[in-house]
Design a protein around this motif. Structure first.
Motif, PDB file in Angstrom:
ATOM      1  N   GLY A   1      10.907 -51.384 -15.074  1.00 52.37           N
ATOM      2  CA  GLY A   1      11.903 -50.636 -15.824  1.00 52.37           C
ATOM      3  C   GLY A   1      13.310 -51.132 -15.555  1.00 52.37           C
ATOM      4  N   VAL A   2      13.601 -51.466 -14.286  1.00 52.35           N
ATOM      5  CA  VAL A   2      14.933 -51.963 -13.931  1.00 52.35           C
ATOM      6  C   VAL A   2      15.169 -53.346 -14.533  1.00 52.35           C
ATOM      7  N   VAL A   3      14.174 -54.223 -14.425  1.00 52.37           N
ATOM      8  CA  VAL A   3      14.324 -55.597 -14.940  1.00 52.37           C
ATOM      9  C   VAL A   3      14.428 -55.614 -16.459  1.00 52.37           C
ATOM     10  N   SER A   4      13.573 -54.830 -17.140  1.00 53.83           N
ATOM     11  CA  SER A   4      13.564 -54.827 -18.607  1.00 53.83           C
ATOM     12  C   SER A   4      14.665 -53.955 -19.186  1.00 53.83           C
ATOM     13  N   GLY A   5      15.226 -53.065 -18.372  1.00 57.22           N
ATOM     14  CA  GLY A   5      16.244 -52.145 -18.859  1.00 57.22           C
ATOM     15  C   GLY A   5      15.677 -50.933 -19.554  1.00 57.22           C
ATOM     16  N   SER A   6      14.360 -50.684 -19.395  1.00 58.32           N
ATOM     17  CA  SER A   6      13.701 -49.595 -20.104  1.00 58.32           C
ATOM     18  C   SER A   6      13.770 -48.291 -19.326  1.00 58.32           C
ATOM     19  N   LEU A   7      14.449 -47.301 -19.900  1.00 58.76           N
ATOM     20  CA  LEU A   7      14.477 -45.971 -19.292  1.00 58.76           C
ATOM     21  C   LEU A   7      13.131 -45.278 -19.460  1.00 58.76           C
ATOM     22  N   ALA A   8      12.419 -45.587 -20.552  1.00 61.84           N
ATOM     23  CA  ALA A   8      11.112 -44.979 -20.775  1.00 61.84           C
ATOM     24  C   ALA A   8      10.132 -45.369 -19.669  1.00 61.84           C
ATOM     25  N   LEU A   9      10.207 -46.627 -19.214  1.00 57.93           N
ATOM     26  CA  LEU A   9       9.340 -47.055 -18.117  1.00 57.93           C
ATOM     27  C   LEU A   9       9.692 -46.317 -16.830  1.00 57.93           C
ATOM     28  N   ILE A  10      10.981 -46.169 -16.570  1.00 57.14           N
ATOM     29  CA  ILE A  10      11.401 -45.458 -15.363  1.00 57.14           C
ATOM     30  C   ILE A  10      10.993 -43.993 -15.450  1.00 57.14           C
ATOM     31  N   ALA A  11      11.104 -43.411 -16.657  1.00 55.62           N
ATOM     32  CA  ALA A  11      10.682 -42.020 -16.847  1.00 55.62           C
ATOM     33  C   ALA A  11       9.180 -41.883 -16.614  1.00 55.62           C
ATOM     34  N   ASP A  12       8.418 -42.861 -17.113  1.00 54.90           N
ATOM     35  CA  ASP A  12       6.969 -42.824 -16.900  1.00 54.90           C
ATOM     36  C   ASP A  12       6.646 -42.990 -15.422  1.00 54.90           C
ATOM     37  N   ALA A  13       7.452 -43.800 -14.715  1.00 51.63           N
ATOM     38  CA  ALA A  13       7.265 -43.938 -13.275  1.00 51.63           C
ATOM     39  C   ALA A  13       7.543 -42.610 -12.574  1.00 51.63           C
ATOM     40  N   GLY A  14       8.523 -41.858 -13.078  1.00 53.31           N
ATOM     41  CA  GLY A  14       8.793 -40.533 -12.512  1.00 53.31           C
ATOM     42  C   GLY A  14       7.616 -39.598 -12.707  1.00 53.31           C
ATOM     43  N   HIS A  15       7.016 -39.668 -13.905  1.00 54.31           N
ATOM     44  CA  HIS A  15       5.828 -38.841 -14.153  1.00 54.31           C
ATOM     45  C   HIS A  15       4.669 -39.302 -13.275  1.00 54.31           C
ATOM     46  N   MET A  16       4.555 -40.630 -13.084  1.00 63.60           N
ATOM     47  CA  MET A  16       3.499 -41.141 -12.214  1.00 63.60           C
ATOM     48  C   MET A  16       3.731 -40.706 -10.773  1.00 63.60           C
ATOM     49  N   LEU A  17       5.008 -40.514 -10.399  1.00 61.68           N
ATOM     50  CA  LEU A  17       5.317 -40.003  -9.063  1.00 61.68           C
ATOM     51  C   LEU A  17       4.739 -38.596  -8.888  1.00 61.68           C
ATOM     52  N   THR A  18       4.820 -37.780  -9.942  1.00 58.49           N
ATOM     53  CA  THR A  18       4.237 -36.436  -9.842  1.00 58.49           C
ATOM     54  C   THR A  18       2.727 -36.517  -9.642  1.00 58.49           C
ATOM     55  N   ASP A  19       2.090 -37.486 -10.316  1.00 52.78           N
ATOM     56  CA  ASP A  19       0.650 -37.665 -10.142  1.00 52.78           C
ATOM     57  C   ASP A  19       0.329 -38.133  -8.730  1.00 52.78           C
ATOM     58  N   PHE A  20       1.124 -39.079  -8.238  1.00 57.63           N
ATOM     59  CA  PHE A  20       0.920 -39.602  -6.883  1.00 57.63           C
ATOM     60  C   PHE A  20       1.048 -38.474  -5.854  1.00 57.63           C
ATOM     61  N   ALA A  21       2.064 -37.623  -6.037  1.00 56.26           N
ATOM     62  CA  ALA A  21       2.262 -36.502  -5.110  1.00 56.26           C
ATOM     63  C   ALA A  21       1.108 -35.510  -5.198  1.00 56.26           C
ATOM     64  N   SER A  22       0.653 -35.243  -6.420  1.00 51.72           N
ATOM     65  CA  SER A  22      -0.455 -34.292  -6.576  1.00 51.72           C
ATOM     66  C   SER A  22      -1.735 -34.836  -5.959  1.00 51.72           C
ATOM     67  N   LEU A  23      -1.941 -36.152  -6.072  1.00 47.41           N
ATOM     68  CA  LEU A  23      -3.120 -36.769  -5.458  1.00 47.41           C
ATOM     69  C   LEU A  23      -3.044 -36.689  -3.937  1.00 47.41           C
ATOM     70  N   LEU A  24      -1.853 -36.928  -3.382  1.00 42.81           N
ATOM     71  CA  LEU A  24      -1.691 -36.833  -1.933  1.00 42.81           C
ATOM     72  C   LEU A  24      -1.886 -35.401  -1.457  1.00 42.81           C
TER      73      LEU A  24
END
Length: 298
Positions: A36-59
């Motif tokens: 997301g940082v390299v491509s400049g995509s906020l949507a990718l960073i937003a999806d990474a934020g959502h994936m963070l919620t999944d990662f936390a829920s899995l932990l």
């Protein structure tokens, strides 16, 4: 002995599935941030934020499965289950901060559009989608009734939408060059994060505040006991709460009719609450009334 062995095998299997899914999700979450940082995509960073919620829920689910193996002690008579609730509450609050930052960045990009590398964005988002599909398959294969595993699988399934959103944004950018697709779809993904955060915070706060679980209202319990236990004449001081979503607790005082056996009344009350309300932990104090006496009021 057989049941204990089956439970141990099931818990080990759950730990393995959750650990693999967490490793996949957490690893690719970092890749999405970099992409997301390299491509400049906020949507990718937003999806990474959502994936963070999944990662936390899995932990959290993994930690809950592991902690349930630890026996209760005199200091922690209910065991360590409440830890997962506290962690979920803190995690839910952090999601609001992540969502707020994404919305702030989206507003800035509406005002000053930023060029996004649609090709790189597409391939990173596609990789995220494949990771989510694999993690979901791992969590759902086989027969398992564990609530933590099912909840974690639903989180991963929800993240599929975020990956699809980023893929759609990248395709629109590559075909049309319309950069606004990136912040618009990032906002849609953020709404998914806020929805998940609101639910997590609300449910965990309700448990931490020891609110009565849904379906365990005092009037319903009282009516069920008076109708279902012939020797019960009155019920008072009903308190319902839960250690976790799966562990509801009840305490109460029951007036038994004159001549009734206190032990029989107590066992009948516990059986009724187990069969009708699915509550395993019930503390019921039974007082046998004297002939001609009226039940005490709560």
């Amino acid at each position: 002995m057989g049941q204990g062995h089956d439970h141990s095998v099931s818990a080990a299997g759950n730990e393995r599935k959750l650990a693999i899914a967490a490793a996949l999700t957490g690893g690719f979450m970092l890749a999405e941030v970099v992409g997301g940082v390299v491509s400049g995509s906020l949507a990718l960073i937003a999806d990474a934020g959502h994936m963070l919620t999944d990662f936390a829920s899995l932990l959290l689910a993994l930690g809950a499965v592991m902690l349930t193996r630890r026996p209760a002690s005199w200091k922690r008579s209910y065991g360590y289950d409440r830890f997962s609730v506290l962690a979920a509450f803190v995690n839910g609050l952090s999601l609001f901060l992540i969502a707020g930052w994404i919305l702030y960045e989206a507003i800035k990009r509406f005002q000053e559009p930023v060029e996004v590398l649609g090709g790189m964005m597409f391939w990173v988002a596609l990789g995220g989608l494949l990771v989510n599909i694999l993690a979901f398959w791992i969590l759902t294969r086989g027969e398992d009734s564990n609530l933590n595993v099912r909840a974690a699988a639903l989180h991963v399934l929800g993240d599929l939408l975020g990956s699809v959103g980023a893929i759609l944004a990248s395709i629109i950018i590559m075909l049309t060059g319309w950069m606004m697709a990136d912040p618009i779809l990032s906002v849609l993904v953020t709404l998914l994060i806020l929805r998940a955060a609101w639910k997590v915070v609300g449910e965990s706060a309700s448990i931490l505040l020891e609110s009565a679980p849904a379906g365990l209202e005092a009037d319903k319990i009282e009516r069920a006991i008076l109708d279902g236990v012939p020797d019960a004449a009155g019920v008072r001081h009903i308190h319902a709460w839960s250690i976790t979503e799966e562990r509801p607790m009840l305490t109460m005082e029951v007036d038994g009719k004159p001549g009734a056996d206190p032990k029989s009344v107590r066992l009948a009350v516990k059986k009724l609450l187990h069969d009708r309300f699915h509550v395993d932990h019930v503390t019921a104090e039974v007082d046998i009334m004297e002939a001609g006496a009226l039940p005490e009021q709560a």
